[in-house]
Design a protein around this motif. Structure first.
Motif, PDB file in Angstrom:
ATOM      1  N   CYS A 163       0.832  -1.207   0.000  1.00  0.00           N
ATOM      2  CA  CYS A 163       0.000   0.000   0.000  1.00  0.00           C
ATOM      3  C   CYS A 163       0.866   1.256   0.000  1.00  0.00           C
ATOM      4  O   CYS A 163       0.513   2.253  -0.649  1.00  0.00           O
ATOM      5  N   TYR A 164       1.987   1.211   0.702  1.00  0.00           N
ATOM      6  CA  TYR A 164       2.897   2.360   0.705  1.00  0.00           C
ATOM      7  C   TYR A 164       3.414   2.640  -0.707  1.00  0.00           C
ATOM      8  O   TYR A 164       3.402   3.788  -1.169  1.00  0.00           O
ATOM      9  N   ALA A 165       3.830   1.586  -1.390  1.00  0.00           N
ATOM     10  CA  ALA A 165       4.332   1.749  -2.761  1.00  0.00           C
ATOM     11  C   ALA A 165       3.231   2.238  -3.695  1.00  0.00           C
ATOM     12  O   ALA A 165       3.466   3.084  -4.570  1.00  0.00           O
ATOM     13  N   LEU A 166       2.016   1.728  -3.497  1.00  0.00           N
ATOM     14  CA  LEU A 166       0.883   2.123  -4.345  1.00  0.00           C
ATOM     15  C   LEU A 166       0.554   3.597  -4.174  1.00  0.00           C
ATOM     16  O   LEU A 166       0.422   4.340  -5.162  1.00  0.00           O
ATOM     17  N   PHE A 167       0.447   4.052  -2.936  1.00  0.00           N
ATOM     18  CA  PHE A 167       0.092   5.457  -2.692  1.00  0.00           C
ATOM     19  C   PHE A 167       1.236   6.393  -3.062  1.00  0.00           C
ATOM     20  O   PHE A 167       0.992   7.520  -3.501  1.00  0.00           O
ATOM     21  N   LEU A 168       2.468   5.940  -2.898  1.00  0.00           N
ATOM     22  CA  LEU A 168       3.602   6.754  -3.325  1.00  0.00           C
ATOM     23  C   LEU A 168       3.584   6.931  -4.841  1.00  0.00           C
ATOM     24  O   LEU A 168       3.798   8.042  -5.349  1.00  0.00           O
ATOM     25  N   ALA A 169       3.302   5.845  -5.571  1.00  0.00           N
ATOM     26  CA  ALA A 169       3.229   5.920  -7.035  1.00  0.00           C
ATOM     27  C   ALA A 169       2.078   6.832  -7.470  1.00  0.00           C
ATOM     28  O   ALA A 169       2.228   7.636  -8.403  1.00  0.00           O
ATOM     29  N   MET A 170       0.940   6.747  -6.792  1.00  0.00           N
ATOM     30  CA  MET A 170      -0.204   7.592  -7.124  1.00  0.00           C
ATOM     31  C   MET A 170       0.109   9.060  -6.850  1.00  0.00           C
ATOM     32  O   MET A 170      -0.268   9.947  -7.629  1.00  0.00           O
ATOM     33  N   TYR A 171       0.815   9.317  -5.764  1.00  0.00           N
ATOM     34  CA  TYR A 171       1.152  10.702  -5.425  1.00  0.00           C
ATOM     35  C   TYR A 171       2.139  11.295  -6.426  1.00  0.00           C
ATOM     36  O   TYR A 171       1.977  12.435  -6.883  1.00  0.00           O
ATOM     37  N   LEU A 172       3.156  10.523  -6.785  1.00  0.00           N
ATOM     38  CA  LEU A 172       4.133  10.991  -7.768  1.00  0.00           C
ATOM     39  C   LEU A 172       3.476  11.217  -9.125  1.00  0.00           C
ATOM     40  O   LEU A 172       3.798  12.182  -9.839  1.00  0.00           O
ATOM     41  N   THR A 173       2.535  10.335  -9.487  1.00  0.00           N
ATOM     42  CA  THR A 173       1.792  10.507 -10.741  1.00  0.00           C
ATOM     43  C   THR A 173       0.974  11.790 -10.718  1.00  0.00           C
ATOM     44  O   THR A 173       0.918  12.534 -11.710  1.00  0.00           O
ATOM     45  N   THR A 174       0.355  12.070  -9.572  1.00  0.00           N
ATOM     46  CA  THR A 174      -0.423  13.298  -9.415  1.00  0.00           C
ATOM     47  C   THR A 174       0.461  14.529  -9.553  1.00  0.00           C
ATOM     48  O   THR A 174       0.119  15.487 -10.263  1.00  0.00           O
ATOM     49  N   LEU A 175       1.610  14.504  -8.888  1.00  0.00           N
ATOM     50  CA  LEU A 175       2.525  15.642  -8.949  1.00  0.00           C
ATOM     51  C   LEU A 175       3.029  15.878 -10.369  1.00  0.00           C
ATOM     52  O   LEU A 175       2.953  17.004 -10.895  1.00  0.00           O
ATOM     53  N   LEU A 176       3.538  14.835 -10.994  1.00  0.00           N
ATOM     54  CA  LEU A 176       4.123  14.988 -12.328  1.00  0.00           C
ATOM     55  C   LEU A 176       3.069  15.361 -13.360  1.00  0.00           C
ATOM     56  O   LEU A 176       3.299  16.213 -14.222  1.00  0.00           O
ATOM     57  N   GLY A 177       1.893  14.726 -13.294  1.00  0.00           N
ATOM     58  CA  GLY A 177       0.834  15.000 -14.262  1.00  0.00           C
ATOM     59  C   GLY A 177       0.327  16.421 -14.188  1.00  0.00           C
ATOM     60  O   GLY A 177       0.210  17.113 -15.207  1.00  0.00           O
ATOM     61  N   ASN A 178       0.049  16.887 -12.981  1.00  0.00           N
ATOM     62  CA  ASN A 178      -0.475  18.246 -12.833  1.00  0.00           C
ATOM     63  C   ASN A 178       0.592  19.302 -13.089  1.00  0.00           C
ATOM     64  O   ASN A 178       0.299  20.364 -13.644  1.00  0.00           O
ATOM     65  N   LEU A 179       1.825  19.024 -12.704  1.00  0.00           N
ATOM     66  CA  LEU A 179       2.917  19.952 -13.012  1.00  0.00           C
ATOM     67  C   LEU A 179       3.125  20.064 -14.520  1.00  0.00           C
ATOM     68  O   LEU A 179       3.392  21.153 -15.038  1.00  0.00           O
ATOM     69  N   LEU A 180       2.990  18.942 -15.220  1.00  0.00           N
ATOM     70  CA  LEU A 180       3.146  18.955 -16.672  1.00  0.00           C
ATOM     71  C   LEU A 180       2.094  19.846 -17.317  1.00  0.00           C
ATOM     72  O   LEU A 180       2.406  20.638 -18.224  1.00  0.00           O
ATOM     73  N   ILE A 181       0.853  19.752 -16.861  1.00  0.00           N
ATOM     74  CA  ILE A 181      -0.220  20.591 -17.406  1.00  0.00           C
ATOM     75  C   ILE A 181       0.067  22.067 -17.150  1.00  0.00           C
ATOM     76  O   ILE A 181      -0.069  22.915 -18.040  1.00  0.00           O
ATOM     77  N   ILE A 182       0.487  22.396 -15.936  1.00  0.00           N
ATOM     78  CA  ILE A 182       0.773  23.788 -15.595  1.00  0.00           C
ATOM     79  C   ILE A 182       1.908  24.341 -16.446  1.00  0.00           C
ATOM     80  O   ILE A 182       1.827  25.462 -16.975  1.00  0.00           O
ATOM     81  N   VAL A 183       2.967  23.547 -16.613  1.00  0.00           N
ATOM     82  CA  VAL A 183       4.127  24.000 -17.392  1.00  0.00           C
ATOM     83  C   VAL A 183       3.766  24.163 -18.862  1.00  0.00           C
ATOM     84  O   VAL A 183       4.148  25.153 -19.506  1.00  0.00           O
ATOM     85  N   LEU A 184       3.020  23.201 -19.413  1.00  0.00           N
ATOM     86  CA  LEU A 184       2.634  23.291 -20.827  1.00  0.00           C
ATOM     87  C   LEU A 184       1.780  24.526 -21.097  1.00  0.00           C
ATOM     88  O   LEU A 184       1.979  25.229 -22.087  1.00  0.00           O
ATOM     89  N   ILE A 185       0.816  24.777 -20.220  1.00  0.00           N
ATOM     90  CA  ILE A 185      -0.051  25.946 -20.400  1.00  0.00           C
ATOM     91  C   ILE A 185       0.753  27.235 -20.275  1.00  0.00           C
ATOM     92  O   ILE A 185       0.499  28.218 -20.985  1.00  0.00           O
ATOM     93  N   ARG A 186       1.750  27.220 -19.405  1.00  0.00           N
ATOM     94  CA  ARG A 186       2.577  28.409 -19.227  1.00  0.00           C
ATOM     95  C   ARG A 186       3.492  28.652 -20.431  1.00  0.00           C
ATOM     96  O   ARG A 186       3.698  29.799 -20.851  1.00  0.00           O
ATOM     97  N   LEU A 187       4.029  27.579 -21.025  1.00  0.00           N
ATOM     98  CA  LEU A 187       5.017  27.725 -22.091  1.00  0.00           C
ATOM     99  C   LEU A 187       4.411  27.894 -23.477  1.00  0.00           C
ATOM    100  O   LEU A 187       5.003  28.561 -24.330  1.00  0.00           O
ATOM    101  N   ASP A 188       3.239  27.291 -23.724  1.00  0.00           N
ATOM    102  CA  ASP A 188       2.664  27.302 -25.067  1.00  0.00           C
ATOM    103  C   ASP A 188       1.611  28.404 -25.192  1.00  0.00           C
ATOM    104  O   ASP A 188       0.597  28.386 -24.489  1.00  0.00           O
ATOM    105  N   SER A 189       1.840  29.340 -26.085  1.00  0.00           N
ATOM    106  CA  SER A 189       0.919  30.477 -26.256  1.00  0.00           C
ATOM    107  C   SER A 189      -0.426  30.052 -26.818  1.00  0.00           C
ATOM    108  O   SER A 189      -1.423  30.768 -26.644  1.00  0.00           O
ATOM    109  N   HIS A 190      -0.482  28.891 -27.514  1.00  0.00           N
ATOM    110  CA  HIS A 190      -1.752  28.411 -28.054  1.00  0.00           C
ATOM    111  C   HIS A 190      -2.742  28.047 -26.937  1.00  0.00           C
ATOM    112  O   HIS A 190      -3.949  27.943 -27.190  1.00  0.00           O
TER     113      HIS A 190
END
Length: 313
Positions: free
Chosen positions: A27-54
């Motif tokens: 369960c520790y490994a599962l929740f750690l993987a879910m948390y890292l996925t949440t961080l990376l996924g949402n950070l990716l969206i924020i960065v893409l929206i910030r960098l791409d003028s479209h």
């Protein structure tokens, strides 16, 4: 009484997830993987929206704020859960518990308001495409975001101050993996009728009314599509399916858990419902909004291409 408005305990004990000791590492490994996925996924969206003028459009302004809210929402609960699972120390100081409750309410409410803003944006885009730019002006979009932050800050602070006035005497065991407001009220030895009344009234304003506004927006969208069948409108509506899936997952679990509680609800059932809206929903949002979105895929390709061009120079 003089001590009635003061707490008699210095910390609470979080029981965490109802899992067997032999399943702890899994369960520790599962929740750690879910948390890292949440961080990376949402950070990716924020960065893409910030960098791409479209992507500098009203919809993606709301989406970037939603991603930030999801990122913070998960960070309020999961790190403490992982720490408790690793160290086997379920204690959390009284002040930290109220702080966690405050930010949980803040970012949970913020997601509710942002989902309403996104629904309104889709409603205008599909039902009034020729007037979209005029209606969804930068000033209106920024005002909606700012209003969401102000209202959610006020709401979270209201509940936190009402909770701080209560007295907690002997029982300090919270049958949850975070400082849940309803669980804290059950532990209090003070009169909690004011808190419960505010939860019922504000819960209707913060959750039920936004949920009804979202349903109303999509009802108008469906009506518009049926009246004027068009490939462009149908294509626009297809992008709303992902939005609706997030709406029902988030509002369904929160309303069922807090506004329509059942006496038959077990601790396990309530924990599973809490995991759905605090862990699963923030993790799924990046996949729902990016993997099915051509604009996000195009932005990712453009950013990667720009980086390759830069390093090749």
């Amino acid at each position: 009484m003089m001590g009635q408005n003061q707490t008699s305990i210095s910390e609470f004990l979080l029981l965490g997830l109802p899992i067997q000791p032999e399943q702890q590492n899994l369960c520790y490994a599962l929740f750690l993987a879910m948390y890292l996925t949440t961080l990376l996924g949402n950070l990716l969206i924020i960065v893409l929206i910030r960098l791409d003028s479209h992507l500098h459009t009203p919809m993606y302004l709301f989406l970037s704020n939603l991603s930030f809210s999801d990122l913070c929402f998960s960070s309020v609960t999961i790190p403490k859960l992982l720490q408790n699972m690793q160290n086997q120390d379920p204690s959390i100081p009284y002040a930290d518990c109220l702080t966690q409750m405050y930010f949980l309410l803040l970012f949970g409410d913020l997601e509710s308001f942002l989902l309403v803003a996104m629904a309104y944006d889709r409603y205008v885009a599909i039902c009034f495409p020729l007037h979209y730019t005029a209606i969804m002006s930068p000033m209106l979009c920024l005002s909606l975001v700012a209003l969401s932050w102000v209202l959610t800050t006020f709401h979270a602070m209201l509940h936190t101050l009402l909770m701080a006035r209560l007295c907690f005497c002997a029982d300090n065991v919270i049958p949850h993996f975070f400082c849940d407001m309803s669980a804290l009220l059950k532990l209090s030895c003070s009169d909690t009728r004011v808190n419960e009344l505010v939860i019922f009234i504000m819960g209707g304003l913060i959750l039920v009314i936004p949920f009804l506004l979202i349903l109303g927006s999509y009802a108008r969208i469906v009506s518009s599509i049926l009246k004027v069948p068009s490939k462009s409108i149908c294509k626009a509506f297809s992008t709303c399916g992902s939005h609706l899936s997030v709406v029902f997952l988030f509002y369904g679990t929160v309303i069922g858990l807090y506004l329509c509680p059942s006496a038959n609800n077990s601790t396990l059932k309530e924990t599973v419902m809490a995991v759905m809206y605090t862990v699963v929903t923030p993790m799924l949002n990046p996949f729902i909004y990016s993997l099915r979105n051509r604009d996000m895929k195009g932005a990712l390709e453009r950013v990667i291409h720009q980086k390759k061009t830069f390093f090749s120079l």
